[in-house]
Design an enzyme around this catalytic site. Structure first.
Site, short mmCIF file in Angstrom:
data_model
loop_
_atom_site.label_atom_id
_atom_site.label_comp_id
_atom_site.label_asym_id
_atom_site.label_seq_id
_atom_site.Cartn_x
_atom_site.Cartn_y
_atom_site.Cartn_z
N GLN A 27 79.26 -19.59 5.84
CA GLN A 27 80.51 -19.33 5.12
C GLN A 27 81.56 -18.63 5.98
O GLN A 27 82.76 -18.83 5.76
CB GLN A 27 80.22 -18.50 3.87
CG GLN A 27 81.38 -18.43 2.88
CD GLN A 27 81.04 -17.57 1.68
OE1 GLN A 27 80.57 -16.44 1.82
NE2 GLN A 27 81.26 -18.10 0.50
N TYR A 54 67.79 -19.03 6.00
CA TYR A 54 69.21 -18.87 5.73
C TYR A 54 70.05 -19.63 6.75
O TYR A 54 69.90 -19.44 7.97
CB TYR A 54 69.63 -17.40 5.75
CG TYR A 54 69.04 -16.54 4.65
CD1 TYR A 54 68.38 -17.10 3.55
CD2 TYR A 54 69.14 -15.15 4.70
CE1 TYR A 54 67.84 -16.30 2.55
CE2 TYR A 54 68.60 -14.33 3.70
CZ TYR A 54 67.95 -14.93 2.64
OH TYR A 54 67.42 -14.13 1.65
N SER A 151 58.58 -11.59 -2.03
CA SER A 151 59.84 -11.82 -2.71
C SER A 151 59.63 -12.79 -3.87
O SER A 151 59.11 -13.89 -3.67
CB SER A 151 60.87 -12.39 -1.74
OG SER A 151 62.10 -12.64 -2.40
N LEU A 207 75.14 -7.94 -7.80
CA LEU A 207 76.40 -8.36 -8.43
C LEU A 207 76.23 -9.67 -9.19
O LEU A 207 77.22 -10.30 -9.57
CB LEU A 207 77.51 -8.52 -7.38
CG LEU A 207 77.87 -7.28 -6.57
CD1 LEU A 207 79.05 -7.56 -5.66
CD2 LEU A 207 78.17 -6.10 -7.48
N ARG A 227 82.00 -17.88 -3.82
CA ARG A 227 80.62 -18.33 -3.67
C ARG A 227 80.19 -19.31 -4.77
O ARG A 227 79.29 -20.11 -4.58
CB ARG A 227 79.67 -17.13 -3.67
CG ARG A 227 79.79 -16.28 -2.41
CD ARG A 227 78.69 -15.24 -2.38
NE ARG A 227 78.72 -14.48 -1.15
CZ ARG A 227 77.76 -13.63 -0.79
NH1 ARG A 227 76.73 -13.43 -1.58
NH2 ARG A 227 77.84 -12.97 0.34
N GLN A 293 84.88 -5.56 2.21
CA GLN A 293 83.94 -5.60 1.09
C GLN A 293 82.78 -4.64 1.33
O GLN A 293 82.32 -3.96 0.40
CB GLN A 293 83.42 -7.02 0.90
CG GLN A 293 84.46 -8.00 0.40
CD GLN A 293 83.94 -9.43 0.38
OE1 GLN A 293 83.13 -9.83 1.22
NE2 GLN A 293 84.40 -10.20 -0.58
#
Length: 329
Positions: A27, A54, A151, A207, A227, A293
């Site tokens: 991104q 990722y 995870s 978030l 996003r 941010q």
């Protein structure tokens, strides 16, 4: 920046960690990624989270380059193994072969000699737990991995894994589930299993995939480049965000925005602070596409929300909170 112990281990982590899912290698350009990592370091973040999958392994490479020259002992560098990183039959899962090969590849991309916390990114039902934890045990003995985590494992999977970890003397200390004001599926079972086993929660998406950032307004188009837009993020991410992109949910979130302002906080700061109020949380992972941010969101560290505000948040979100433990993973 406050720091907390990771579960019952001796490892201290920054209570806000920096993660690079979606952003690095995809991104944002590399220079922006480097600026975000340096902003995280400047604000006191010491815990960095990534995964081999990722951005098709590029995220690890970018993070490794961004941290080049940083005192290794001063940070906690965490990554994950499980998802496919190649086209071969053994380029995925939690087999001994893939864990060993994936770990060595991650070490090379991250430009480091060891990983602080190495996570099993998901549970692998096709491989025995014994094979998986024997591989982790060998990596720990070799000094290439200091601690192990999981995870999005269920409470039963965590309990069974912890029993084997004790037998093999593997320091299983971390669980990395999704957790936010809107997504609380770990509270019923996972949290209790982890507390029994001395495992801390390092949670992702505080978030709620950006829904709690305030950028998505009721009955208005999704902002271009966000996003949740069709032009950014992975299909998996868009599916997660899409479950809350409904007028009634966004109207409730707008009420949270007003509540945050009354407390002198931004909505993202309120959302992160809410996560950190919970005693079972060791750290909350934030992402960023620009340094500002990071600088803004880390201000949630050390914020205390009183019980009245916590109750008011629950009242505003009543009916939209997901609590079903069956949705873990």
């Amino acid at each position: 920046m406050n720091h907390r112990r990771l579960g019952a281990s001796g490892l201290a982590v920054s209570e806000i960690a920096f993660g690079n899912w979606i952003t690095h290698g995809a991104q944002v350009d590399d220079n922006t990624a480097f600026s975000c990592v340096h902003a995280a370091l400047d604000t006191g973040i010491t815990t960095f989270d990534t995964a081999d999958v990722y951005s098709e392994t590029r995220a690890e490479s970018v993070l490794g380059q961004a941290l080049k020259g940083v005192r290794r002992e001063g940070i906690e560098l965490c990554t994950k193994v499980y998802h496919p990183t190649g086209a071969g039959n053994n380029d995925k899962g939690l087999s001994r072969k893939h864990i060993m090969e994936a770990c060595h590849a991650s070490l090379n991309r991250l430009q480091t000699d060891y990983i602080d916390v190495y996570y099993a990114h998901r549970f692998d039902a096709t491989v025995s737990l014994e094979e998986t934890f024997l591989a982790f045990s060998d990596l720990v003995r070799q000094g290439k991995v200091l601690y192990v985590g999981v995870s999005e494992w269920t409470a039963d999977q965590i309990t069974n894994g912890a029993a084997l970890a004790r037998e093999l003397r593997v320091p299983l200390v971390a669980s990395q589930p999704q957790y936010s004001m809107l997504w609380r599926v770990i509270e019923a079972e996972v949290v209790h299993a982890c507390e029994r086993e001395g495992i801390g929660q390092v949670v992702w998406s505080p978030l709620a995939q950006g829904i709690l950032s305030g950028k998505y307004a009721p009955e208005k188009p999704v902002p271009s480049g966000s996003r949740a837009s069709s032009s950014a993020g992975s299909p998996f991410f868009n599916k997660l965000a899409g479950q809350w992109l409904r007028t009634e949910v966004l109207l409730a979130v707008s009420k949270l925005d007003s509540l945050a302002r009354e407390a002198g906080l931004t909505l993202p700061q309120l959302a992160i602070a809410w996560v950190l109020q919970n005693p079972h949380i060791s750290a909350a992972i934030i992402g960023a596409s620009k340094p500002e941010q990071v600088q803004e969101n880390v201000k949630a560290s050390g914020v205390r929300l009183d019980s009245e505000m916590m109750r008011e948040i629950d009242t505003i979100l009543d009916g939209f909170i997901e609590r079903d433990p069956a949705k873990t993973g």
